[in-house]
Design an enzyme around this catalytic site. Structure first.
Site, PDB file in Angstrom:
ATOM      1  N   ARG A  33      38.979 -15.498 -29.140  1.00 43.57           N
ATOM      2  CA  ARG A  33      39.501 -16.500 -30.077  1.00 43.57           C
ATOM      3  C   ARG A  33      40.950 -16.204 -30.446  1.00 43.57           C
ATOM      4  NH1 ARG A  33      36.695 -17.583 -35.436  1.00 43.57           N
ATOM      5  NH2 ARG A  33      36.737 -15.314 -35.559  1.00 43.57           N
ATOM      6  N   ASP A  71      36.473  -5.153 -35.477  1.00 40.99           N
ATOM      7  CA  ASP A  71      35.844  -6.293 -36.159  1.00 40.99           C
ATOM      8  C   ASP A  71      35.124  -5.868 -37.443  1.00 40.99           C
ATOM      9  OD1 ASP A  71      33.936  -4.897 -34.725  1.00 40.99           O
ATOM     10  OD2 ASP A  71      32.857  -6.658 -34.035  1.00 40.99           O
ATOM     11  N   SER A  97      37.258  -5.142 -30.715  1.00 44.53           N
ATOM     12  CA  SER A  97      35.971  -4.573 -31.173  1.00 44.53           C
ATOM     13  C   SER A  97      35.387  -3.554 -30.196  1.00 44.53           C
ATOM     14  CB  SER A  97      34.980  -5.708 -31.416  1.00 44.53           C
ATOM     15  OG  SER A  97      35.557  -6.654 -32.271  1.00 44.53           O
TER      16      SER A  97
END
Length: 917
Positions: free
Chosen positions: A539, A656, A602
């Site tokens: 994203r 994250d 992450s």
């Protein structure tokens, strides 16, 4: 020729006249289709009353749970004894059930009389007699040297609380033994058996004869889920969804319900249907006012109904020239076998003449025709009433299954159904007319009630053995309080190892400094770009933060990361990321803007500053080459340079989990811990700088990314790891690594379930022992299916639907087991997560020297958010293991994107005074 026609005409006219005469006289016994549909609706309402706890006490149709939860699946085998008590004779059987590739049942049996003085005497004498007969049978067949499971067919209404226990509600038929009503009949039988110490018998099941009939037929036809008896008495049973049975705990699976439909109408529901003959018969019976439906249907009463009708017609001058015989006045002189004989197709009239003559009457041809038609009306009404009630059951089955059209089999037994020449045909025709949306097969039971008790016992034995083996597997996933305390303590040790310079290299929990020193204070503002890489989707976000009102607005676009990019070269991966950023900047009209950027990455990274992150190792299916050991921020900068279209100010690389904590801390200043329970599993928290030996500072606090997924990689969890965990680990991209994550995260739970299902299927405990190709396929059982299957709102039928989507053709029992397996795996995952989190909150409490700690945990991840029970079990575990910590759990809204922007904003805010100085 003319004379022949004249005789034929005369006979036809005579027949028509007699039939019309009887039809007029018995007008109320002829039931229209409309009336039958009304009776069907009334019976449906009575079934509902009987199933509900609040209305059952006043219901006439008692809907008794039988605790028979499964029908035969063909894998039953062994030798069983069966007793059949409930009719004019008592029967003992030895039944041998064997697989041998095909269903095979062999039986040896012996009938014993049931004298009136026994069945109407003292209850203890009745059961002594039953056991004496059993002992005689075992001695004759030389069976006393071994142990046998036994099933008792007991054809009277009983209230059961388990399969091998039943309290007699009332005697029916001709039985009236004293001291048995309202007591457990199995208890009486067990007591009588103690008088025979040489008899080694284990009573596994108490079964109604109707249930026995259903089970016998179900052994031959798996579609059979209804049993009906139309004999001396009448009754029906069927398989009901547990969720509809208020009288029994639990919602899973199905259970056979013994309707005891003979009592339908005892509350007055059939008064408009009953005739003067029904009332007269009832008043002269052993149990006036009871079993009113049965008295209109069953073999014990049809002959007597015919006798009462003939007597009244004779008195009215409609039969026998008004002459009556003493036999016609005598109760019980016309039996149902006589009714059946009189209705035979060709010999019927001759049989009628013979029977009437035996009663001392001198019937004319017209009398014989009329009497035969009386029999037809009485037996036809019986079949019609049975059909209406059976249609109600079939409709309920169809509605339970939410089917437009039902395919099912009804197991049939009973002397009336078997010996009456027209009865089966009439019943079948009316049932099919009343339920046109049901394809019904009627299967005649062979030795139904007695063989059925053996089948119930065989199924109970199979289920018992299977249950034991299933429980042994599920027990491997059951964590005791001691297990959880042990995991908490071991996690605490690993946390300390990871923080200390000396032990850090050997620590499985890496405790990586993130160089995030501060939390949002509400003064942050500006536009920030955020990247989020951590799964199969990537994203890019534009985040606008406004000061004062704590307002955050976000715009984002999702891009796929193809497998060939995930597992290609590092250069290809970062070029793909930059291509996605370029597309987003074009899309948002920001191509020339130089925005501060936060990169949510992450994966385990070792950071030396907030904008430097050296990848330790890939997880979650990523395998891009030339990345491990490299700084991912440098790799991103290089890719931006190669593209040479725009420049970005990369301020922070964040995990994250840290993003999740920061997002929640923006709303709640007490939030000092971030937890991700999704595809992967990780935790971060704010640690005192003095405890972090890897960083040369002592003042203040820093967020530590624990990377706790590696906990247990040193073997400290081996005592609770199962063979299934090992199989999942060995088949993964990184064998031997991230063991804790592989027992707690969404990426692996479905795979653990699949391994268990394969093992249970190979043991013959699931899916009929057939391991399908789909079940052999790695990754087929996604964790989202666990969430769906474990949903409390999901009926078992929907669970079967999910399994069928996966190509797994499951029975109702299979679905229950699959649900249990999913529950065991997800519960253990939540408990393990809880024990790890308890270690961290306890550490924070002790570090601050507090008696009681109040702290908030920011949480994100699909497993935590979507699984129906994961969050509750995790929270309960933390509360159990850390009672001095008052922990609030706060769901993060878009932690990885919004969090990265907030960290970038905080870093910018903290950089300002440093630059000014």
């Amino acid at each position: 020729m003319f004379a022949v026609h004249l005789v034929a005409f005369y006979f036809t006219k005579l027949k028509e006249d007699q039939i019309k005469k009887v039809d007029r006289f018995l007008y109320h016994m002829r039931l229209s289709d409309e009336t039958l549909l009304d009776i069907k609706a009334r019976f449906q309402a009575e079934m509902e009353k009987g199933l509900r706890k609040d209305t059952n006490p006043t219901a006439s149709v008692k809907m008794l749970p039988t605790f028979v939860r499964a029908i035969p699946d063909g894998s039953e085998n062994g030798e069983f004894l069966s007793l059949d008590l409930g009719g004019s004779k008592f029967r003992v059987l030895k039944v041998q059930v064997s697989e041998e590739g095909k269903r095979n049942v062999q039986m040896e049996s012996q009938f014993y009389p049931t004298p009136n003085e026994i069945i109407r005497g003292n209850g203890s004498e009745l059961f002594d007699y039953v056991v004496d007969c059993l002992a005689d049978f075992m001695k004759t067949k030389d069976l006393k040297h071994k142990k046998f499971p036994l099933g008792l067919t007991f054809s009277f209404p009983c209230k059961q609380t388990k399969l091998e226990e039943g309290v007699l509600l009332s005697w029916t038929k001709k039985f009236k033994a004293r001291g048995v009503q309202d007591t457990d009949v199995v208890g009486h039988l067990t007591k009588a058996m103690k008088k025979h110490p040489d008899m080694d018998v284990d009573i596994l099941a108490l079964v109604n004869d109707t249930v026995g009939t259903m089970m016998t037929c179900a052994y031959d036809d798996p579609y059979c889920e209804v049993g009906v008896i139309i004999g001396t008495g009448t009754n029906a049973c069927y398989m009901e969804d547990m969720s509809n049975i208020d009288l029994v705990e639990g919602d899973e699976g199905r259970m056979c319900i013994n309707t005891e439909w003979g009592a339908f109408g005892d509350d007055g529901a059939l008064e408009d249907i009953r005739t003067e003959f029904d009332r007269e018969l009832d008043l002269g019976s052993l149990n006036p006012g009871k079993q009113l439906f049965e008295k209109m249907i069953s073999g014990l009463y049809l002959g007597e109904l015919v006798r009462l009708i003939l007597l009244k017609m004779a008195r009215a001058g409609l039969l026998f020239g008004s002459k009556k015989s003493s036999a016609l006045h005598t109760k019980g002189k016309i039996e149902t076998r006589h009714v059946a004989a009189m209705e035979k197709y060709k010999e019927g009239l001759a049989n009628t003449r013979e029977i009437l003559t035996d009663l001392g009457l001198e019937p004319s041809e017209a009398d014989c025709i009329a009497v035969q038609h009386v029999c037809t009306i009485v037996s036809f009404r019986s079949a019609n009433l049975c059909a209406a009630a059976l249609a109600a059951i079939l409709t309920r089955l169809r509605e339970n299954k939410k089917l437009v059209r039902l395919r099912t089999t009804v197991g049939m037994d009973g002397t009336l159904y078997k010996i009456h020449p027209q009865y089966p045909k009439r019943l079948h025709k009316v049932v099919r007319k009343l339920v046109p949306n049901c394809d019904v097969r009627f299967l005649l039971s062979e030795c139904g009630s007695a063989k059925g008790a053996a089948m119930v016992t065989a199924v109970a034995s199979r289920v018992q053995a299977q249950r034991k083996r299933i429980d042994e597997v599920l027990a491997l996933f059951r964590l005791t309080h001691e297990h959880l305390v042990d995991m908490q303590e071991k996690m605490r040790v690993e946390l300390e190892y990871g923080l200390k310079r000396k032990t850090h290299p050997m620590a499985t929990v890496k405790m990586l400094p993130t160089y995030v020193y501060g939390m949002p204070d509400g003064t942050e503002k500006g536009k920030f770009l955020a990247l989020d890489l951590g799964g199969t989707n990537f994203r890019v976000l534009l985040v606008k933060i406004r000061r004062g009102r704590k307002s955050v607005r976000m715009y984002n676009k999702i891009f796929a990361i193809p497998l060939e990019i995930m597992q290609g070269t590092g250069e290809e991966l970062f070029d793909h990321i930059v291509q996605c950023i370029a597309d987003f900047l074009d899309y948002m009209g920001l191509k020339g803007a130089q925005l501060p950027l936060g990169f949510t990455f992450s994966f385990p990274c070792r950071q030396t500053s907030i904008d430097k992150g050296i990848l330790i190792e890939w997880t979650k299916g990523f395998k891009a080459t030339d990345c491990e050991g490299e700084d991912v921020v440098d790799m991103l900068r290089e890719a931006i340079k190669r593209r040479n279209e725009f420049d970005l100010d990369i301020v922070a690389v964040v995990n994250d989990t840290v993003g999740t904590m920061m997002t929640c801390a923006y709303e709640d200043p007490n939030c000092e811990i971030g937890l991700i329970a999704g595809t992967g599993s990780n935790v971060c928290y704010m640690e005192e700088m003095r405890n972090i030996e890897l960083v040369d500072e002592d003042e203040g606090r820093m967020c530590i990314n624990t990377e706790w997924g590696g906990f247990g990689d040193n073997g400290c969890m081996d005592d609770i790891r199962t063979q299934y965990d090992k199989e999942v680990d060995e088949g993964s991209l990184n064998p031997g690594k991230q063991r804790y994550e592989k027992m707690t995260s969404g990426m692996y739970l479905g795979e653990i379930v699949r391994q268990i299902l394969i093992d249970l299927t190979k043991q013959g405990l699931l899916f009929r022992g057939q391991v399908s190709e789909r079940l052999r396929t790695r990754g087929i059982f996604e964790t989202k299916f666990l969430s769906q299957i474990e949903s409390d709102r999901l009926a078992l039928l929907q669970v079967r639907g999910i399994l069928q989507q996966l190509g797994l053709d499951s029975t109702c029992e299979d679905s229950i087991v699959v649900k249990e397996v999913c529950g065991a795996v997800s519960r253990r995952a939540a408990q393990l997560c809880g024990s790890g989190l308890a270690a961290i909150v306890e550490k924070r409490r002790q570090d601050q020297g507090l008696e009681q700690l109040r702290i908030t945990v920011g949480v994100d991840g699909t497993l935590y958010k979507l699984h129906p029970h994961f969050s509750r079990i995790l929270q309960e575990t933390v509360k159990e293991l850390a009672p001095q910590c008052d922990v609030t759990f706060m769901l993060s809204e878009d932690g990885s994107g919004k969090g990265a922007a907030l960290i970038t904003a905080v870093a910018k805010r903290l950089q300002q005074p440093w630059r000014e100085n």
